[in-house]
Design a protein around this motif. Structure first.
Motif, short mmCIF file in Angstrom:
data_model
loop_
_atom_site.label_atom_id
_atom_site.label_comp_id
_atom_site.label_asym_id
_atom_site.label_seq_id
_atom_site.Cartn_x
_atom_site.Cartn_y
_atom_site.Cartn_z
N ASP A 1 43.86 29.67 26.72
CA ASP A 1 42.32 29.41 27.37
C ASP A 1 41.75 30.82 27.73
OD1 ASP A 1 43.99 29.22 29.26
OD2 ASP A 1 42.87 27.54 30.25
N ALA A 2 42.54 31.92 27.98
CA ALA A 2 42.05 33.06 28.67
C ALA A 2 42.82 34.11 28.46
CB ALA A 2 41.89 32.77 30.17
N ILE A 3 41.95 35.32 28.20
CA ILE A 3 42.58 36.91 28.05
C ILE A 3 42.07 37.56 29.26
CG2 ILE A 3 40.87 37.38 26.59
CD1 ILE A 3 42.95 39.08 24.99
N LEU A 4 43.28 38.48 29.55
CA LEU A 4 42.78 39.49 30.68
C LEU A 4 43.19 40.71 30.18
CD1 LEU A 4 42.14 40.39 33.81
CD2 LEU A 4 44.90 40.41 33.91
N ILE A 5 41.87 41.46 30.27
CA ILE A 5 41.97 43.04 29.81
C ILE A 5 41.40 43.73 31.00
CG2 ILE A 5 40.96 44.69 28.27
CD1 ILE A 5 40.12 42.73 26.40
N ALA A 6 42.42 44.72 31.52
CA ALA A 6 42.30 45.46 32.80
C ALA A 6 42.57 46.85 32.54
CB ALA A 6 42.96 44.81 33.90
N LYS A 7 42.27 47.92 33.22
CA LYS A 7 42.87 49.15 33.31
C LYS A 7 43.98 49.18 34.14
CE LYS A 7 41.38 53.99 33.62
NZ LYS A 7 42.14 54.24 32.61
N LYS A 8 44.92 49.87 33.81
CA LYS A 8 46.12 50.11 34.97
C LYS A 8 45.57 50.73 36.11
CE LYS A 8 49.83 51.74 33.13
NZ LYS A 8 50.87 52.54 32.25
N GLY A 9 46.18 50.18 37.08
CA GLY A 9 45.89 50.61 38.41
C GLY A 9 44.66 49.95 39.10
N TYR A 10 44.31 48.83 38.24
CA TYR A 10 43.31 48.20 38.77
C TYR A 10 43.61 46.55 39.17
CZ TYR A 10 39.73 51.60 38.50
OH TYR A 10 39.06 53.02 38.53
N SER A 11 44.98 46.16 38.82
CA SER A 11 45.31 44.90 38.68
C SER A 11 45.63 44.17 39.96
CB SER A 11 46.76 44.90 38.05
OG SER A 11 47.54 45.62 38.77
N GLN A 12 45.20 44.97 41.12
CA GLN A 12 45.21 44.25 42.36
C GLN A 12 43.83 43.26 42.46
OE1 GLN A 12 47.18 43.58 44.86
NE2 GLN A 12 48.85 45.30 44.41
N GLN A 13 42.82 43.78 41.37
CA GLN A 13 41.55 43.18 41.62
C GLN A 13 41.40 41.94 40.78
OE1 GLN A 13 38.38 46.12 41.00
NE2 GLN A 13 39.48 47.53 41.99
N VAL A 14 42.60 41.54 40.05
CA VAL A 14 42.75 40.23 39.54
C VAL A 14 42.28 39.14 40.33
CG1 VAL A 14 43.77 38.85 38.08
CG2 VAL A 14 44.08 41.10 37.56
N LYS A 15 42.85 39.17 41.51
CA LYS A 15 42.64 38.03 42.58
C LYS A 15 41.02 37.89 42.79
CE LYS A 15 43.16 40.76 46.72
NZ LYS A 15 43.25 41.98 46.12
N ASP A 16 40.34 38.96 42.65
CA ASP A 16 38.81 38.87 42.65
C ASP A 16 37.99 38.21 41.57
OD1 ASP A 16 39.05 40.40 45.03
OD2 ASP A 16 38.83 42.13 43.93
N ILE A 17 38.84 38.28 40.32
CA ILE A 17 38.35 37.54 39.23
C ILE A 17 38.46 35.91 39.40
CG2 ILE A 17 38.74 37.11 36.70
CD1 ILE A 17 37.25 39.46 37.10
N VAL A 18 39.90 35.69 40.03
CA VAL A 18 40.20 34.10 40.11
C VAL A 18 39.15 33.60 41.20
CG1 VAL A 18 41.85 32.71 41.02
CG2 VAL A 18 42.67 34.80 39.74
N GLU A 19 38.71 34.51 42.24
CA GLU A 19 37.61 33.72 43.07
C GLU A 19 36.48 33.60 42.76
OE1 GLU A 19 38.35 32.85 46.45
OE2 GLU A 19 40.38 33.12 46.01
N LEU A 20 36.09 34.53 41.59
CA LEU A 20 34.91 34.43 40.92
C LEU A 20 34.83 33.04 40.16
CD1 LEU A 20 33.85 37.82 39.61
CD2 LEU A 20 32.79 36.38 41.48
N LEU A 21 35.87 32.76 39.31
CA LEU A 21 36.21 31.60 38.81
C LEU A 21 36.04 30.31 39.37
CD1 LEU A 21 39.05 32.88 35.96
CD2 LEU A 21 36.60 32.52 35.71
N LYS A 22 36.62 30.37 40.54
CA LYS A 22 36.61 29.15 41.61
C LYS A 22 35.43 28.95 42.19
CE LYS A 22 41.33 29.94 43.56
NZ LYS A 22 42.22 30.07 44.65
N LYS A 23 34.62 29.99 42.28
CA LYS A 23 33.18 29.95 42.76
C LYS A 23 32.22 28.92 41.73
CE LYS A 23 32.84 33.48 46.18
NZ LYS A 23 32.14 34.89 46.30
#
Length: 467
Positions: free
Chosen positions: A323-345
């Motif tokens: 149901d979801a796909i993540l595409i991120a540049k290496k080195g930025y994966s610590q910011q995935v948690k920010d995506i999750v927070e946006l989804l929660k909001k």
């Protein structure tokens, strides 16, 4: 030696594979074994299976049991926290259980570890643990510091003092000078150059007596509740302060020592760390799942059921689920948690659950849904049964796919097999049970003005879910 495995986390940095209802300790990243199963097996190097306790939350306790039963036996020691209060209260609950239920003595050592780390080789790590046991029984709190290999900003650090307490066979023990929070890059580089700093693994050991003494000294609220029986402590658990063991004891105690460990270790705290620990192909890619790749380099590409194709990508992290796909540049994966927070909001359910949701009796997968309908594939494990329940806003059609199940609709009892169907009207009590030896699979079609998961009234339930 007793062991406590902390398995109550809800990972967000490995989204979309890891979610609140299915955190990373249940993921199989390196092979067919989950991180929790690897942890349980590793702990058998230094604890008997009957001396291993797992602390988790109520939502995950059934799944923890399913995963560790093949390793720890049919009746593993699993404590389900009534409410999440961070690691210090969880450990206190585990220590009380060891004292009361497993008859642990004050001088017994207790090894504490998270459930979602990769440590290799396990046999070599066991030698460090056995050294730590000696110091734990002498009244020290032992923490394990990972010898850093790069200026990492995603970990906390342990600074050793100049006082060395042990130095034999390539293993050392130092008094701890100070704990440090996650640094910026320049500070991390200085830590690496100095040779006095180690990554904080979050793994430690102490005797029961030392834990009690230090919790009484530094966290009287926890100690007051700890002084009760296990059952009372669990009943009053909501009164616990929400605090980590680091803040509660480790950063305050004068008894902390560190053993530097120079082996493969990762807390799998980001997709970048997953990429680092997995084997690479000739193009420096990590590729798993249903993937076809051409001229792609230096990337982590994890496919799922559908075909995932990449052409000419470089330095990317791609993780696909139903149901979801993540595409991120290496080195930025610590910011995935920010995506999750946006989804929660945005109140997106993808932040918390997968298309497949696990229950104590089995699982269900949402195949399709729209206004006034939902289609699920449901699997009921052998010997399990759903609660006796009804729905006010929907009717259900069940179609057997595999196996045979016992079905109750109102007062009627019947059996459902493959290619057979039953109809459950609105507001009608019903239940399905699998008395067989293989999983029972069926398709459920829900039709009604509301098909949310909260339209359920339970009357009987073997898993204690009746309010």
């Amino acid at each position: 030696m007793f062991s406590i495995i902390l398995a109550g986390g809800s990972g967000t940095r490995l989204w979309p594979l890891s979610r609140k209802k299915f955190p990373k300790q249940f993921l199989s990243l390196t092979d067919d074994e989950t991180l929790l199963q690897k942890t349980a097996k590793r702990n058998l190097y230094y604890s008997d299976k009957e001396d291993i306790v797992i602390v988790t939350n109520r939502d995950h306790s059934f799944f923890v049991k399913q995963q560790v039963q093949p390793i720890l036996g049919d009746d593993p020691h699993i404590i389900d926290e009534p409410i999440g209060k961070n690691t210090a209260p969880a450990i206190a609950l585990g220590i009380k259980y060891i004292q009361e239920k497993l008859h642990g003595k004050l001088n017994d050592a207790v090894f504490i570890s998270p459930s979602d780390h990769i440590i290799s080789p396990a046999s070599e790590f066991a030698d460090y643990v056995k050294l730590a046991e000696q110091f734990a029984k002498d009244g020290y709190i032992v923490t394990f510091g990972v010898v850093p290999t790069k200026p990492e900003t995603g970990y906390g650090y342990i600074e050793k003092s100049n006082k060395k307490l042990f130095d034999e066979a390539g293993k050392t023990v130092f008094e701890v000078k100070q704990f440090h929070e996650k640094p910026d890059l320049n500070t991390a580089k200085k830590y690496l150059e100095s040779g006095k700093f180690f990554w904080n693994s979050g793994i430690f050991m102490f005797s029961i007596e030392t834990f009690i003494e230090e919790i009484e000294k530094y966290e009287p609220e926890i100690y007051e509740l700890f002084s009760n029986s296990f059952e009372t402590m669990k009943k009053e658990f909501h009164k616990m302060p929400e605090i980590s063991i680091d803040y509660a004891i480790m950063e305050k105690s004068k008894k902390v020592v560190v053993i530097p460990i120079n082996i493969t270790w990762s807390d799998i705290g980001s997709w970048d760390s997953v990429y680092e620990v997995l084997p690479k192909d000739e193009n420096n890619n990590v590729i798993k799942g249903n993937v076809v790749s051409k001229n792609s380099k230096n990337s982590l590409i994890l496919g799922s059921k559908r075909l995932l194709c990449t052409v000419g990508v470089d330095d990317l992290i791609i993780a696909d689920t139903d149901d979801a796909i993540l595409i991120a540049k290496k080195g930025y994966s610590q910011q995935v948690k920010d995506i999750v927070e946006l989804l929660k909001k945005e109140e997106r359910e993808e932040a918390e659950v997968h298309r497949t949701v696990y229950r104590p009796w089995g699982s269900f997968t949402v195949l399709n849904e729209g206004k006034n309908y939902k289609v699920k594939k449901i699997v009921v494990n052998p010997g399990q049964k759903l609660s006796l329940q009804l729905h006010y806003h929907r009717a259900e059609h069940w179609i057997g796919v595999k196996g045979t199940a016992k079905v109750q609709i109102g007062e009627d009892i019947l059996y459902l097999s493959e290619n057979e169907k039953v109809y459950i009207p609105k507001a009608t009590k019903h239940r399905i049970e699998n008395p067989g030896k293989i999983p029972f699979e069926f398709i459920e079609v829900q039709v009604g003005e509301y098909v949310g998961e909260d339209d359920i009234v339970r009357f009987e339930d073997m898993y204690g879910r009746v309010k």
